[in-house]
Write a protein that holds these residues in place. Structure first.
Motif, PDB file in Angstrom:
ATOM      1  N   GLU A   1       1.403  -7.759   1.300  1.00 15.55           N
ATOM      2  CA  GLU A   1       2.298  -8.547   0.442  1.00 15.55           C
ATOM      3  C   GLU A   1       1.512  -9.368  -0.572  1.00 15.55           C
ATOM      4  OE1 GLU A   1       5.975  -9.344  -0.937  1.00 15.55           O
ATOM      5  OE2 GLU A   1       5.673  -8.183   0.891  1.00 15.55           O
ATOM      6  N   ALA A   2       0.399  -9.925  -0.147  1.00 18.89           N
ATOM      7  CA  ALA A   2      -0.425 -10.744  -1.051  1.00 18.89           C
ATOM      8  C   ALA A   2      -0.976  -9.925  -2.206  1.00 18.89           C
ATOM      9  CB  ALA A   2      -1.572 -11.377  -0.261  1.00 18.89           C
ATOM     10  N   GLU A   3      -1.104  -8.604  -2.002  1.00 19.89           N
ATOM     11  CA  GLU A   3      -1.599  -7.720  -3.064  1.00 19.89           C
ATOM     12  C   GLU A   3      -0.470  -7.040  -3.824  1.00 19.89           C
ATOM     13  OE1 GLU A   3      -4.810  -7.304  -3.984  1.00 19.89           O
ATOM     14  OE2 GLU A   3      -5.298  -8.903  -2.546  1.00 19.89           O
ATOM     15  N   GLY A   4       0.787  -7.419  -3.519  1.00 16.81           N
ATOM     16  CA  GLY A   4       1.927  -6.831  -4.202  1.00 16.81           C
ATOM     17  C   GLY A   4       2.206  -5.397  -3.792  1.00 16.81           C
ATOM     18  N   LYS A   5       1.747  -5.009  -2.594  1.00 15.60           N
ATOM     19  CA  LYS A   5       1.927  -3.639  -2.137  1.00 15.60           C
ATOM     20  C   LYS A   5       3.009  -3.566  -1.060  1.00 15.60           C
ATOM     21  CE  LYS A   5      -2.883  -2.408  -3.132  1.00 15.60           C
ATOM     22  NZ  LYS A   5      -2.604  -1.529  -4.278  1.00 15.60           N
ATOM     23  N   ASN A   6       3.616  -2.406  -0.938  1.00 13.05           N
ATOM     24  CA  ASN A   6       4.634  -2.195   0.088  1.00 13.05           C
ATOM     25  C   ASN A   6       4.006  -2.085   1.465  1.00 13.05           C
ATOM     26  OD1 ASN A   6       6.013  -0.307  -2.399  1.00 13.05           O
ATOM     27  ND2 ASN A   6       7.287  -1.844  -1.416  1.00 13.05           N
TER      28      ASN A   6
ATOM     29  N   ASP B   1       9.367   9.355   4.642  1.00 10.72           N
ATOM     30  CA  ASP B   1      10.366  10.090   3.880  1.00 10.72           C
ATOM     31  C   ASP B   1      11.031   9.194   2.831  1.00 10.72           C
ATOM     32  OD1 ASP B   1      11.961  12.501   3.470  1.00 10.72           O
ATOM     33  OD2 ASP B   1      13.616  11.380   4.338  1.00 10.72           O
ATOM     34  N   LEU B   2      11.466   8.004   3.251  1.00  9.54           N
ATOM     35  CA  LEU B   2      12.150   7.093   2.331  1.00  9.54           C
ATOM     36  C   LEU B   2      11.196   6.538   1.279  1.00  9.54           C
ATOM     37  CD1 LEU B   2      14.427   5.174   4.866  1.00  9.54           C
ATOM     38  CD2 LEU B   2      15.110   6.996   3.294  1.00  9.54           C
ATOM     39  N   TRP B   3      10.004   6.146   1.697  1.00  2.00           N
ATOM     40  CA  TRP B   3       9.023   5.613   0.748  1.00  2.00           C
ATOM     41  C   TRP B   3       8.673   6.652  -0.312  1.00  2.00           C
ATOM     42  CZ3 TRP B   3       3.784   7.276   0.357  1.00  2.00           C
ATOM     43  CH2 TRP B   3       3.011   6.534  -0.547  1.00  2.00           C
ATOM     44  N   ALA B   4       8.454   7.898   0.097  1.00  3.25           N
ATOM     45  CA  ALA B   4       8.091   8.942  -0.849  1.00  3.25           C
ATOM     46  C   ALA B   4       9.212   9.193  -1.854  1.00  3.25           C
ATOM     47  CB  ALA B   4       7.741  10.233  -0.105  1.00  3.25           C
ATOM     48  N   LYS B   5      10.457   9.181  -1.394  1.00  2.00           N
ATOM     49  CA  LYS B   5      11.576   9.346  -2.325  1.00  2.00           C
ATOM     50  C   LYS B   5      11.612   8.215  -3.342  1.00  2.00           C
ATOM     51  CE  LYS B   5      14.651  11.841   0.863  1.00  2.00           C
ATOM     52  NZ  LYS B   5      15.860  11.740   1.716  1.00  2.00           N
ATOM     53  N   ALA B   6      11.363   6.982  -2.877  1.00  2.00           N
ATOM     54  CA  ALA B   6      11.366   5.836  -3.780  1.00  2.00           C
ATOM     55  C   ALA B   6      10.220   5.919  -4.779  1.00  2.00           C
ATOM     56  CB  ALA B   6      11.286   4.545  -2.978  1.00  2.00           C
ATOM     57  N   VAL B   7       9.063   6.380  -4.329  1.00  2.00           N
ATOM     58  CA  VAL B   7       7.919   6.538  -5.229  1.00  2.00           C
ATOM     59  C   VAL B   7       8.235   7.559  -6.318  1.00  2.00           C
ATOM     60  CG1 VAL B   7       5.551   7.425  -5.373  1.00  2.00           C
ATOM     61  CG2 VAL B   7       6.166   5.801  -3.575  1.00  2.00           C
ATOM     62  N   GLU B   8       8.814   8.682  -5.949  1.00  2.00           N
ATOM     63  CA  GLU B   8       9.169   9.706  -6.939  1.00  2.00           C
ATOM     64  C   GLU B   8      10.147   9.147  -7.970  1.00  2.00           C
ATOM     65  OE1 GLU B   8       7.999  12.517  -7.625  1.00  2.00           O
ATOM     66  OE2 GLU B   8       7.098  13.416  -5.839  1.00  2.00           O
ATOM     67  N   ARG B   9      11.120   8.382  -7.495  1.00  2.00           N
ATOM     68  CA  ARG B   9      12.119   7.843  -8.419  1.00  2.00           C
ATOM     69  C   ARG B   9      11.540   6.757  -9.306  1.00  2.00           C
ATOM     70  NH1 ARG B   9      16.773   7.645  -3.633  1.00  2.00           N
ATOM     71  NH2 ARG B   9      16.785   9.924  -3.335  1.00  2.00           N
TER      72      ARG B   9
ATOM     73  N   GLY C   1       8.385   6.691 -10.147  1.00  2.00           N
ATOM     74  CA  GLY C   1       7.308   7.279 -10.922  1.00  2.00           C
ATOM     75  C   GLY C   1       5.999   6.539 -10.753  1.00  2.00           C
ATOM     76  N   SER C   2       5.897   5.783  -9.635  1.00  2.00           N
ATOM     77  CA  SER C   2       4.745   4.904  -9.432  1.00  2.00           C
ATOM     78  C   SER C   2       4.679   4.497  -7.969  1.00  2.00           C
ATOM     79  CB  SER C   2       4.894   3.654 -10.311  1.00  2.00           C
ATOM     80  OG  SER C   2       3.970   2.653  -9.954  1.00  2.00           O
ATOM     81  N   VAL C   3       3.481   4.103  -7.513  1.00  2.00           N
ATOM     82  CA  VAL C   3       3.334   3.514  -6.184  1.00  2.00           C
ATOM     83  C   VAL C   3       3.285   1.992  -6.258  1.00  2.00           C
ATOM     84  CG1 VAL C   3       2.187   5.516  -5.181  1.00  2.00           C
ATOM     85  CG2 VAL C   3       0.804   3.724  -6.267  1.00  2.00           C
ATOM     86  N   GLU C   4       3.494   1.432  -7.440  1.00  2.00           N
ATOM     87  CA  GLU C   4       3.453  -0.030  -7.607  1.00  2.00           C
ATOM     88  C   GLU C   4       4.554  -0.675  -6.771  1.00  2.00           C
ATOM     89  OE1 GLU C   4       4.308  -3.883  -8.779  1.00  2.00           O
ATOM     90  OE2 GLU C   4       5.636  -2.287  -9.526  1.00  2.00           O
ATOM     91  N   GLY C   5       4.187  -1.715  -6.010  1.00  2.00           N
ATOM     92  CA  GLY C   5       5.071  -2.263  -4.993  1.00  2.00           C
ATOM     93  C   GLY C   5       6.437  -2.684  -5.486  1.00  2.00           C
ATOM     94  N   THR C   6       6.495  -3.454  -6.549  1.00  2.00           N
ATOM     95  CA  THR C   6       7.777  -3.966  -7.044  1.00  2.00           C
ATOM     96  C   THR C   6       8.688  -2.828  -7.490  1.00  2.00           C
ATOM     97  OG1 THR C   6       6.725  -6.021  -7.745  1.00  2.00           O
ATOM     98  CG2 THR C   6       8.859  -5.515  -8.703  1.00  2.00           C
ATOM     99  N   ALA C   7       8.117  -1.839  -8.151  1.00  2.00           N
ATOM    100  CA  ALA C   7       8.915  -0.709  -8.625  1.00  2.00           C
ATOM    101  C   ALA C   7       9.459   0.104  -7.458  1.00  2.00           C
ATOM    102  CB  ALA C   7       8.064   0.173  -9.535  1.00  2.00           C
TER     103      ALA C   7
END
Length: 376
Positions: A97-102, A299-307, A309-315
């Motif tokens: 969380e401190a690094e803004g990551k999921n 499964d859910l994280w990968a779908k969210a990443v695809e949507r 278009g980034s692995v950036e935590g907030t997105a």
């Protein structure tokens, strides 16, 4: 050994217990997560990249959990998977969380394993304990026409309290009456006094909501049956599996909710396909339903990443929070900007009859468990 992480890989960091008592919970769920990663990689990867993983051992220690979290971040983790339990997973999750990551808890069922205890980028792959209790309450009232219930709470851990809070909320709403309640500790050698109070009731309750885990749950069930208490006994998912049934010979009338059946009788083909994939990877089928949340979270994280278009935590968080009834192999999943857990889920109902567990139906509670109930 895992392959070296390359600059164009997407990296998942597992800060989990590879030793200590939490290892028994973390390893199956982490194995399931890796199965889903391998499936995604075999189908072209994520954002056109392969997913790799790095690992660090928390040793079932809170201080070591924080160190493990920092270690996998130093090794390039774009997202972090942490221990099943909130207390042991939170220190690592807070580092993410401190690094803004999921971060995703493997199978934590305490509401604090998410926004409330870590922050806006933290989620759990499992179903809240209160949903399990509410599921048992509404199913028992609707399907078994239970009119009266007795609540027997093991106060040792928060998970147990969550199960009972869900039952306490739903059973009266469904038209049932709670005719008594009592407490005990998982380590108690005897619950004779609690059983005496149950037997002193004018009539045995139709159901006993036993909010506990092994070994205390097995000891309580054995004593109840030995004392001639024949009420239907309900519990949460923590007692899934047949490994403990020898402690209560010929047990019948014991019911629990699970995210999927390990016994080969789940009505959904995807669940049995996963069970077979897990067996192929490990040499044995899952011992309990707690492997499943690891598969679901990737499964859910990968779908969210695809949507996103980034692995950036907030997105990624924004995309996860848009999920409403998102399809998974183990039923629909939803998140919101207020809750990063499941406060409603389709559960398979497992009943133990003549010492044999099997699916007897499925149930989805008629309304989500309110946040106020979850935070009690």
């Amino acid at each position: 050994m895992t392959a070296p992480v390359l600059a164009d890989d997407i990296t998942v960091g597992f800060a989990i217990a590879k030793s200590g008592w939490m290892e028994a919970y973390d390893t199956p769920a982490a194995t399931a997560a890796k199965i889903r990663i391998e499936e995604i990689n075999a189908n072209g990867g994520l954002l056109g990249k392969q997913i790799k993983w790095v690992e660090a051992d928390t040793k079932t220690d809170r201080a070591q959990s924080a160190k493990a979290g920092l270690q996998v971040l130093d090794e390039g983790a774009d997202m972090m998977v942490v221990s099943c339990d909130y207390d042991f997973g939170a220190p690592a999750a807070l580092a993410a969380e401190a690094e803004g990551k999921n971060s995703f808890f493997l199978c934590a069922e305490d509401v604090k394993a998410g926004i409330q205890g870590v922050g806006p980028n933290s989620f759990s792959g499992s179903v809240l304990a209160a949903v399990q209790g509410a599921t048992m309450a509404e199913w028992a009232k609707s399907v078994r026409e239970a009119q009266t219930g007795y609540v027997l709470l093991d106060t040792t851990i928060e998970y147990n309290k969550g199960i009972c809070s869900g039952f306490d909320w739903m059973f009266p709403k469904a038209g049932g009456e709670i005719v008594g309640r009592d407490t005990f500790k998982n380590s108690d050698a005897s619950i004779a006094s609690q059983i005496s109070r149950i037997k002193a009731l004018p009539e045995q309750p139709d159901v006993i909501m036993l909010c506990s885990y092994i070994p205390g749950a097995a000891a309580a069930v054995r004593q109840l049956r030995a004392a001639g208490v024949n009420s239907l006994i309900l519990n949460g998912s923590a007692v899934d599996g047949s490994y403990w049934l020898d402690a209560v010979p010929d047990l019948s009338g014991f019911v629990l909710p699970v995210q999927g059946s390990i016994y080969g009788d789940d009505p959904r083909n995807d669940v049995e396909n996963f069970n077979k994939a897990y067996e192929a990877a490990t040499g044995a089928r899952p011992a309990s339903q707690y492997a499943y949340p690891g598969y679901i979270l990737i499964d859910l994280w990968a779908k969210a990443v695809e949507r996103a278009g980034s692995v950036e935590g907030t997105a990624v968080t924004a995309e996860l929070e848009k999920m409403k009834g998102e399809t998974t192999a183990f039923g629909p999943r939803s998140f919101s900007d207020k809750l990063h857990h499941q406060n409603r889920a389709t559960m398979q109902i497992i009943e133990v009859s003549n010492a044999t567990p099997s699916v007897v139906g499925e149930w989805t509670i008629s309304e989500p468990v309110p946040l106020g109930v979850l935070l009690k």
